[in-house]
Design a protein around this motif. Structure first.
Motif, PDB file in Angstrom:
ATOM      1  N   GLY A 118      54.803  51.122  39.992  1.00  0.00           N
ATOM      2  CA  GLY A 118      54.179  51.493  41.119  1.00  0.00           C
ATOM      3  C   GLY A 118      52.817  52.217  40.785  1.00  0.00           C
ATOM      4  N   GLY A 119      52.808  52.992  39.736  1.00  0.00           N
ATOM      5  CA  GLY A 119      51.620  53.785  39.252  1.00  0.00           C
ATOM      6  C   GLY A 119      50.678  52.793  38.782  1.00  0.00           C
ATOM      7  N   SER A 120      51.283  51.656  38.253  1.00  0.00           N
ATOM      8  CA  SER A 120      50.293  50.658  37.582  1.00  0.00           C
ATOM      9  C   SER A 120      49.684  49.932  38.832  1.00  0.00           C
ATOM     10  CB  SER A 120      51.108  49.418  36.750  1.00  0.00           C
ATOM     11  OG  SER A 120      51.469  50.169  35.669  1.00  0.00           O
ATOM     12  N   GLU A 121      50.461  49.576  39.820  1.00  0.00           N
ATOM     13  CA  GLU A 121      49.929  48.774  41.202  1.00  0.00           C
ATOM     14  C   GLU A 121      48.905  49.557  41.651  1.00  0.00           C
ATOM     15  OE1 GLU A 121      51.269  47.038  45.259  1.00  0.00           O
ATOM     16  OE2 GLU A 121      52.709  47.346  43.706  1.00  0.00           O
ATOM     17  N   VAL A 127      41.100  49.475  40.198  1.00  0.00           N
ATOM     18  CA  VAL A 127      40.376  48.655  39.391  1.00  0.00           C
ATOM     19  C   VAL A 127      39.671  47.403  40.020  1.00  0.00           C
ATOM     20  CG1 VAL A 127      40.527  46.730  37.375  1.00  0.00           C
ATOM     21  CG2 VAL A 127      41.429  49.108  37.252  1.00  0.00           C
ATOM     22  N   MET A 128      40.363  46.835  41.052  1.00  0.00           N
ATOM     23  CA  MET A 128      40.033  45.680  41.672  1.00  0.00           C
ATOM     24  C   MET A 128      38.727  46.242  42.750  1.00  0.00           C
ATOM     25  SD  MET A 128      43.631  43.953  42.602  1.00  0.00           S
ATOM     26  CE  MET A 128      43.082  42.494  43.273  1.00  0.00           C
ATOM     27  N   ALA A 129      38.983  47.390  43.094  1.00  0.00           N
ATOM     28  CA  ALA A 129      37.898  48.081  44.070  1.00  0.00           C
ATOM     29  C   ALA A 129      36.611  48.170  42.971  1.00  0.00           C
ATOM     30  CB  ALA A 129      38.390  49.439  44.737  1.00  0.00           C
ATOM     31  N   TYR A 130      36.747  48.738  41.907  1.00  0.00           N
ATOM     32  CA  TYR A 130      35.702  48.942  41.130  1.00  0.00           C
ATOM     33  C   TYR A 130      34.968  47.605  40.854  1.00  0.00           C
ATOM     34  CZ  TYR A 130      33.161  50.022  36.764  1.00  0.00           C
ATOM     35  OH  TYR A 130      32.015  50.064  35.778  1.00  0.00           O
ATOM     36  N   ASP A 131      35.897  46.643  40.288  1.00  0.00           N
ATOM     37  CA  ASP A 131      35.154  45.298  40.487  1.00  0.00           C
ATOM     38  C   ASP A 131      34.564  44.801  41.495  1.00  0.00           C
ATOM     39  OD1 ASP A 131      35.300  42.335  39.009  1.00  0.00           O
ATOM     40  OD2 ASP A 131      36.061  42.073  40.880  1.00  0.00           O
ATOM     41  N   ARG A 132      34.728  44.989  42.741  1.00  0.00           N
ATOM     42  CA  ARG A 132      34.141  44.688  43.692  1.00  0.00           C
ATOM     43  C   ARG A 132      32.525  45.468  44.135  1.00  0.00           C
ATOM     44  NH1 ARG A 132      33.887  40.403  44.662  1.00  0.00           N
ATOM     45  NH2 ARG A 132      34.284  40.561  42.460  1.00  0.00           N
ATOM     46  N   TYR A 133      32.685  46.805  43.586  1.00  0.00           N
ATOM     47  CA  TYR A 133      31.679  47.479  43.601  1.00  0.00           C
ATOM     48  C   TYR A 133      30.662  47.144  42.610  1.00  0.00           C
ATOM     49  CZ  TYR A 133      28.974  51.335  41.907  1.00  0.00           C
ATOM     50  OH  TYR A 133      27.882  52.434  41.476  1.00  0.00           O
ATOM     51  N   VAL A 134      31.119  46.740  41.513  1.00  0.00           N
ATOM     52  CA  VAL A 134      29.866  46.405  40.492  1.00  0.00           C
ATOM     53  C   VAL A 134      29.559  44.810  41.186  1.00  0.00           C
ATOM     54  CG1 VAL A 134      29.756  45.427  38.047  1.00  0.00           C
ATOM     55  CG2 VAL A 134      30.975  47.520  38.758  1.00  0.00           C
ATOM     56  N   ALA A 135      30.165  44.113  41.397  1.00  0.00           N
ATOM     57  CA  ALA A 135      29.983  42.729  41.956  1.00  0.00           C
ATOM     58  C   ALA A 135      28.889  42.718  43.051  1.00  0.00           C
ATOM     59  CB  ALA A 135      30.912  41.995  42.498  1.00  0.00           C
ATOM     60  N   ILE A 136      29.036  43.684  43.953  1.00  0.00           N
ATOM     61  CA  ILE A 136      28.367  43.866  45.267  1.00  0.00           C
ATOM     62  C   ILE A 136      27.344  44.708  45.195  1.00  0.00           C
ATOM     63  CG2 ILE A 136      27.994  44.418  47.631  1.00  0.00           C
ATOM     64  CD1 ILE A 136      30.882  43.379  47.977  1.00  0.00           C
ATOM     65  N   CYS A 137      27.318  45.797  44.527  1.00  0.00           N
ATOM     66  CA  CYS A 137      26.270  46.894  44.268  1.00  0.00           C
ATOM     67  C   CYS A 137      25.310  46.663  43.069  1.00  0.00           C
ATOM     68  CB  CYS A 137      26.951  48.219  44.317  1.00  0.00           C
ATOM     69  SG  CYS A 137      27.920  48.677  45.739  1.00  0.00           S
ATOM     70  N   LYS A 138      26.056  46.046  42.037  1.00  0.00           N
ATOM     71  CA  LYS A 138      25.125  45.913  40.741  1.00  0.00           C
ATOM     72  C   LYS A 138      25.169  44.076  40.171  1.00  0.00           C
ATOM     73  CE  LYS A 138      25.712  50.676  39.171  1.00  0.00           C
ATOM     74  NZ  LYS A 138      25.965  51.497  38.198  1.00  0.00           N
ATOM     75  N   PRO A 139      24.845  43.353  41.165  1.00  0.00           N
ATOM     76  CA  PRO A 139      25.234  41.902  40.999  1.00  0.00           C
ATOM     77  C   PRO A 139      24.521  41.277  39.712  1.00  0.00           C
ATOM     78  CG  PRO A 139      23.779  42.235  42.732  1.00  0.00           C
ATOM     79  CD  PRO A 139      24.095  43.561  42.350  1.00  0.00           C
ATOM     80  N   VAL A 155      42.708  46.110  32.459  1.00  0.00           N
ATOM     81  CA  VAL A 155      44.098  45.605  32.912  1.00  0.00           C
ATOM     82  C   VAL A 155      45.077  46.282  31.956  1.00  0.00           C
ATOM     83  CG1 VAL A 155      45.654  43.829  32.599  1.00  0.00           C
ATOM     84  CG2 VAL A 155      43.437  43.466  33.686  1.00  0.00           C
ATOM     85  N   THR A 156      44.798  46.601  30.694  1.00  0.00           N
ATOM     86  CA  THR A 156      45.888  47.153  29.647  1.00  0.00           C
ATOM     87  C   THR A 156      45.888  48.629  30.271  1.00  0.00           C
ATOM     88  OG1 THR A 156      44.914  45.856  27.809  1.00  0.00           O
ATOM     89  CG2 THR A 156      46.124  47.765  27.450  1.00  0.00           C
ATOM     90  N   GLY A 157      44.871  49.172  30.544  1.00  0.00           N
ATOM     91  CA  GLY A 157      44.919  50.764  31.056  1.00  0.00           C
ATOM     92  C   GLY A 157      45.856  50.775  32.216  1.00  0.00           C
ATOM     93  N   ALA A 158      45.558  49.761  33.333  1.00  0.00           N
ATOM     94  CA  ALA A 158      46.413  49.790  34.551  1.00  0.00           C
ATOM     95  C   ALA A 158      47.863  49.470  34.146  1.00  0.00           C
ATOM     96  CB  ALA A 158      45.692  48.896  35.239  1.00  0.00           C
ATOM     97  N   TRP A 159      47.984  48.693  33.277  1.00  0.00           N
ATOM     98  CA  TRP A 159      49.567  48.374  32.944  1.00  0.00           C
ATOM     99  C   TRP A 159      50.218  49.724  32.444  1.00  0.00           C
ATOM    100  CZ3 TRP A 159      52.853  45.324  34.746  1.00  0.00           C
ATOM    101  CH2 TRP A 159      52.569  43.713  35.045  1.00  0.00           C
ATOM    102  N   ILE A 160      49.473  50.462  31.428  1.00  0.00           N
ATOM    103  CA  ILE A 160      50.296  51.482  30.555  1.00  0.00           C
ATOM    104  C   ILE A 160      49.960  52.743  30.849  1.00  0.00           C
ATOM    105  CG2 ILE A 160      50.562  49.723  28.759  1.00  0.00           C
ATOM    106  CD1 ILE A 160      48.359  51.288  27.006  1.00  0.00           C
TER     107      ILE A 160
END
Length: 317
Positions: A118-121, A127-139, A155-160
């Protein structure tokens, strides 16, 4: 004297059995619906495995989906499968066999995996929100910032990252004595119903629950909120209406999943202990452990043209 000793031995055996196992009441108050519930949860679990498995497969084999966003989505779908596999198979077994006892060790293991995943989720959604932020705000800087090495690190950080804290919280909880009863009025081992069975002072455990919720629910949700405030500001500055629609469409799927997961998580772990009720706790537990993983592939498939095209190509092949 012998009778007194026998009584003491019997009482000790009773207390020992209480400490060594719990009885998961689950849906025992609905005896006429056991068969229906088994069939429903079996269909849901199969749908979760097929839907999320399909997302994993197409993000691996489709060349057009070899981007950071779909790399995160594939890992997130695998996480959803693991997350639901902690609880649903056990629920199906209980409904089928009508044997609802669970050992103290099995309960601790289930809770440890549930909290860790649950913590990983929670971190994955951030992380997915950060990815969208970079893609849209800093293309222009997106390929540089979200390079392959950075994606693997995120991904590794999110998992462990949540594992040590959640294991420590699980150990702390199961160091308590459970002497009130061995009947756990829930569908699986979770913190709120376990605390109700604990005897003695549980204030430290309750404090650690709020601390854990702050780390794994509040902090990531604030990061997501900050990301989307920046994203919305950037989208509103776009000159083209079509460009704004496309940007909003890209983010809306993620926002729906975020709302489902964090909404139920906030209500479950951050509301006062006095307001907990078994019925509400069960519904919320099913919501964040089953509904989100079930809707994840549906939401991302129906609201994502790239995924729809990939699925059509896969069906044609």
């Amino acid at each position: 004297m012998d009778l007194e000793k026998a009584g003491m031995i019997k009482m000790a055996e009773k207390n020992f059995s209480i400490r060594m196992e719990f009885i998961l009441l689950g849906f025992s108050d609905l005896p006429s619906l056991q068969g229906f519930l088994f069939g429903m949860f079996l269909i849901i679990y199969t749908s979760i495995l097929i839907g999320n498995g399909l997302i994993i497969f197409i993000t691996k084999v489709t060349a057009a989906l070899q981007t950071p966003m779909y790399y995160f989505l594939g890992n997130f779908s695998f996480l959803e499968i693991c997350y639901t596999s902690v609880t649903i198979p056990r629920m199906l077994s209980d409904l089928w066999t009508q044997k609802t006892n669970i050992s103290l060790l099995a309960c601790a293991v289930q809770l440890g995996f549930l909290l860790s995943l649950g913590g990983s989720e929670s971190f994955f959604l951030a992380v997915m929100a950060y990815d969208r932020y970079v893609a849209i705000c800093k293309p222009l800087y997106y390929p540089l910032i979200m390079n392959h090495q950075k994606c693997i690190q995120l991904v590794t950080g999110a998992w462990i990252s949540g594992v040590p804290v959640q294991i420590a919280q699980t150990c702390q909880l199961f160091s308590l004595s459970f002497c009130n009863s061995n009947k756990l009025n829930h569908v699986f081992c979770d913190i709120p119903p376990l605390l109700k069975l604990a005897c003695g002072d549980t204030s430290l455990n309750e404090l650690s629950v709020y601390g854990g919720a702050t780390i794994f629910v509040t902090f990531p949700s604030l990061l997501i909120l900050w990301s989307y405030i920046k994203i919305i500001k950037t989208i509103l500055k776009l000159p083209s209406a079509m460009g704004r629609r496309k940007a909003f469409s890209t983010c809306s799927s993620h926002l729906i999943v975020v709302g489902l997961f964090y909404g139920s998580g906030f209500i479950t772990y951050l509301r006062p202990k006095s307001s907990h009720s078994p019925g509400v706790d069960k519904v919320l537990a099913l919501f964040y452990t089953i509904v989100t993983p079930l809707f994840n592939p549906i939401i991302y498939s129906l609201r994502n043209k790239d995924v729809i095209i990939a699925i059509k190509q896969l069906v044609q092949k």
